[in-house]
Design an enzyme around this catalytic site. Structure first.
Site, PDB file in Angstrom:
ATOM      1  N   ASN A 173      -0.458  -2.039   6.063  1.00  0.00           N
ATOM      2  CA  ASN A 173       1.327  -1.424   5.867  1.00  0.00           C
ATOM      3  C   ASN A 173       0.633   0.196   6.586  1.00  0.00           C
ATOM      4  OD1 ASN A 173       1.567  -3.892   3.396  1.00  0.00           O
ATOM      5  ND2 ASN A 173       3.085  -3.089   4.955  1.00  0.00           N
TER       6      ASN A 173
ATOM      7  N   ARG B  53      14.778  -1.139   0.487  1.00  0.00           N
ATOM      8  CA  ARG B  53      15.032   0.255   0.161  1.00  0.00           C
ATOM      9  C   ARG B  53      16.257   1.206   0.944  1.00  0.00           C
ATOM     10  NH1 ARG B  53       9.452  -1.139   0.812  1.00  0.00           N
ATOM     11  NH2 ARG B  53       7.853  -1.104  -1.649  1.00  0.00           N
TER      12      ARG B  53
ATOM     13  N   LYS C 133      -2.360  -8.565   0.633  1.00  0.00           N
ATOM     14  CA  LYS C 133      -1.819  -6.646   1.184  1.00  0.00           C
ATOM     15  C   LYS C 133      -3.188  -6.224   1.172  1.00  0.00           C
ATOM     16  CE  LYS C 133       2.175  -7.044   2.500  1.00  0.00           C
ATOM     17  NZ  LYS C 133       3.486  -6.401   3.435  1.00  0.00           N
TER      18      LYS C 133
ATOM     19  N   HIS D 266       8.036 -10.629  12.556  1.00  0.00           N
ATOM     20  CA  HIS D 266       7.994 -10.155  11.127  1.00  0.00           C
ATOM     21  C   HIS D 266       9.368 -10.601  10.551  1.00  0.00           C
ATOM     22  CE1 HIS D 266       9.432  -6.969   8.042  1.00  0.00           C
ATOM     23  NE2 HIS D 266       7.850  -7.508   7.518  1.00  0.00           N
TER      24      HIS D 266
ATOM     25  N   GLU E 241       5.784  -3.914  13.368  1.00  0.00           N
ATOM     26  CA  GLU E 241       7.564  -4.849  13.018  1.00  0.00           C
ATOM     27  C   GLU E 241       8.173  -3.501  12.681  1.00  0.00           C
ATOM     28  OE1 GLU E 241       6.493  -4.931   8.318  1.00  0.00           O
ATOM     29  OE2 GLU E 241       4.793  -6.001   9.435  1.00  0.00           O
TER      30      GLU E 241
ATOM     31  N   ALA F  50       0.677  -1.549  -0.443  1.00  0.00           N
ATOM     32  CA  ALA F  50       0.130  -0.410   0.026  1.00  0.00           C
ATOM     33  C   ALA F  50       0.540   1.375   0.330  1.00  0.00           C
ATOM     34  CB  ALA F  50      -0.972  -0.309   1.602  1.00  0.00           C
TER      35      ALA F  50
END
Length: 375
Positions: free
Chosen positions: A207, A62, A176, A307, A257, A26
């Protein structure tokens, strides 16, 4: 053999794991992040004078991987010549070596790889799986698949992957949600629930992309699907908002998480902000810190679903007093020579000593930098 042993050598390495297809949740559809194309790992390999070895890892999605590696390089030499059994002492020593950059986030995620390697080493030296060294409550843990439920996949693709996961012995399916169009979220949840039936556990993960009003409205509409939990409906640090949802909804709320320290998890627990807590050992600083917050969570009667990083979290979940869940991701498979077994909805704790994994030739090939300390 003498019980006195000292750390002789530490090798740090960073590797980039490419993903087969760009991954979107998301956060991508709300414009906050770009699709994820790789995961960056920090590996720590520790060797003692008696030849015992340990492997640990941390990771970043990322951004942040190079920072973890840089920080680890600055402090790792501090454990050379130390007794590897003194894990808490060594964690504290490294923490103070980098105290000026704090006790959470990158600063402690860099230490996590070292801390986990020390636990792996200790369990190997004892000839025990890590779960047994910690004090296991079970030899297998309920497991659910996440890697097949991302929003870049069509509903038909998610259905196909769900079928495959169940056939492979994985117990639950997580998909998701959190799209700008909430009607599409509901369509996808209804579609997957119809596809897998009502006997297969189903979870959803937003998310952090809903505001409080949307989360409450969606939570009420999702009640009909008999979900195991709704994950991260709100910003990770909105403890009060999560607590309100946990109080008014029948469906359990799961989160944690993204929290990067035990202190942050203490705030979540104190606020009654979840029914199921989802700590990540590499993110909070390693196994030393994970065990601290797990004790706090158990004291409050919380469920546990760590997680990512199943290679680590399977052992930690097996040592949690309450029946937990462990998240199945196949992304990391190329990094290791071994595979974790799933059967009848559960992930089996391997009987191999330590974490029970070793780095593959592919992991070495993806390594971009290394640093070594000691002999």
């Amino acid at each position: 053999m003498s019980t006195v042993d000292l750390i002789r050598h530490v090798k740090l390495s960073t590797a980039r794991l490419p993903l087969a297809v760009p991954i979107s949740d998301a956060k991508v559809f709300t414009g906050r992040q770009k699709p994820m194309t790789e995961v960056v790992f920090l590996f720590a390999e520790i060797t003692t004078e008696q030849g015992h070895t340990g492997l640990g890892f941390s990771y970043s999605k990322r951004a942040g991987g190079p920072a973890q590696y840089a920080h680890a390089k600055e402090v790792a030499e501090g454990i050379i010549g130390e007794d590897p059994n003194d894990i808490g002492k060594l964690y504290t020593k490294l923490l103070w070596a980098g105290a000026s950059v704090g006790r959470s986030g990158v600063a402690t995620q860099a230490l996590a790889a070292i801390d986990i390697a020390l636990y792996d080493l200790k369990a190997k030296r004892a000839g025990l799986p890590l779960a047994k060294l910690l004090g296991s409550y079970r030899d297998s843990v309920q497991t659910y698949n996440t890697s097949g439920g991302f929003l870049n996949a069509t509903l038909d693709e998610v259905k196909a992957r769900a079928t495959q996961s169940v056939e492979e012995g994985i117990g639950g399916i997580k998909i998701k949600v959190g799209l700008p169009d909430t009607k599409e979220d509901l369509r996808r949840v209804a579609g997957i629930r119809e596809h897998i039936g009502w006997d297969v556990p189903l979870m959803v993960d937003a998310n952090q992309q809903w505001d409080r009003a949307t989360a409450l409205r969606m939570g009420r509409q999702l009640e009909e699907f008999n979900l195991i939990w709704i994950e991260e409906p709100l910003d990770a640090y909105d403890f009060e908002g999560h607590a309100h949802l946990a109080q008014v909804l029948d469906t359990p709320i799961a989160t944690g998480e993204m929290l990067a320290s035990v202190a942050e998890h203490k705030g979540l627990i104190a606020a009654n902000g979840c029914d199921i807590i989802q700590p990540d050992a590499p993110r909070v600083g390693g196994i030393t810190q994970f065990l601290r917050l797990a004790a706090l969570a158990d004291e409050r009667g919380l469920g546990l679903a760590p997680h990512f990083a199943m290679e680590i979290h399977l052992h930690l979940a097996a040592a949690y007093p309450r029946e937990p869940w462990v998240e199945h991701f196949d992304w990391l498979d190329p990094l290791f020579n071994e595979r974790l077994e799933t059967k009848d909805g559960r992930m089996i704790v391997p009987d191999r000593p330590g974490l029970g994994v070793s780095l593959s030739d592919q992991a070495r090939a993806w390594t971009t930098e290394t640093a070594e300390f000691g002999a």
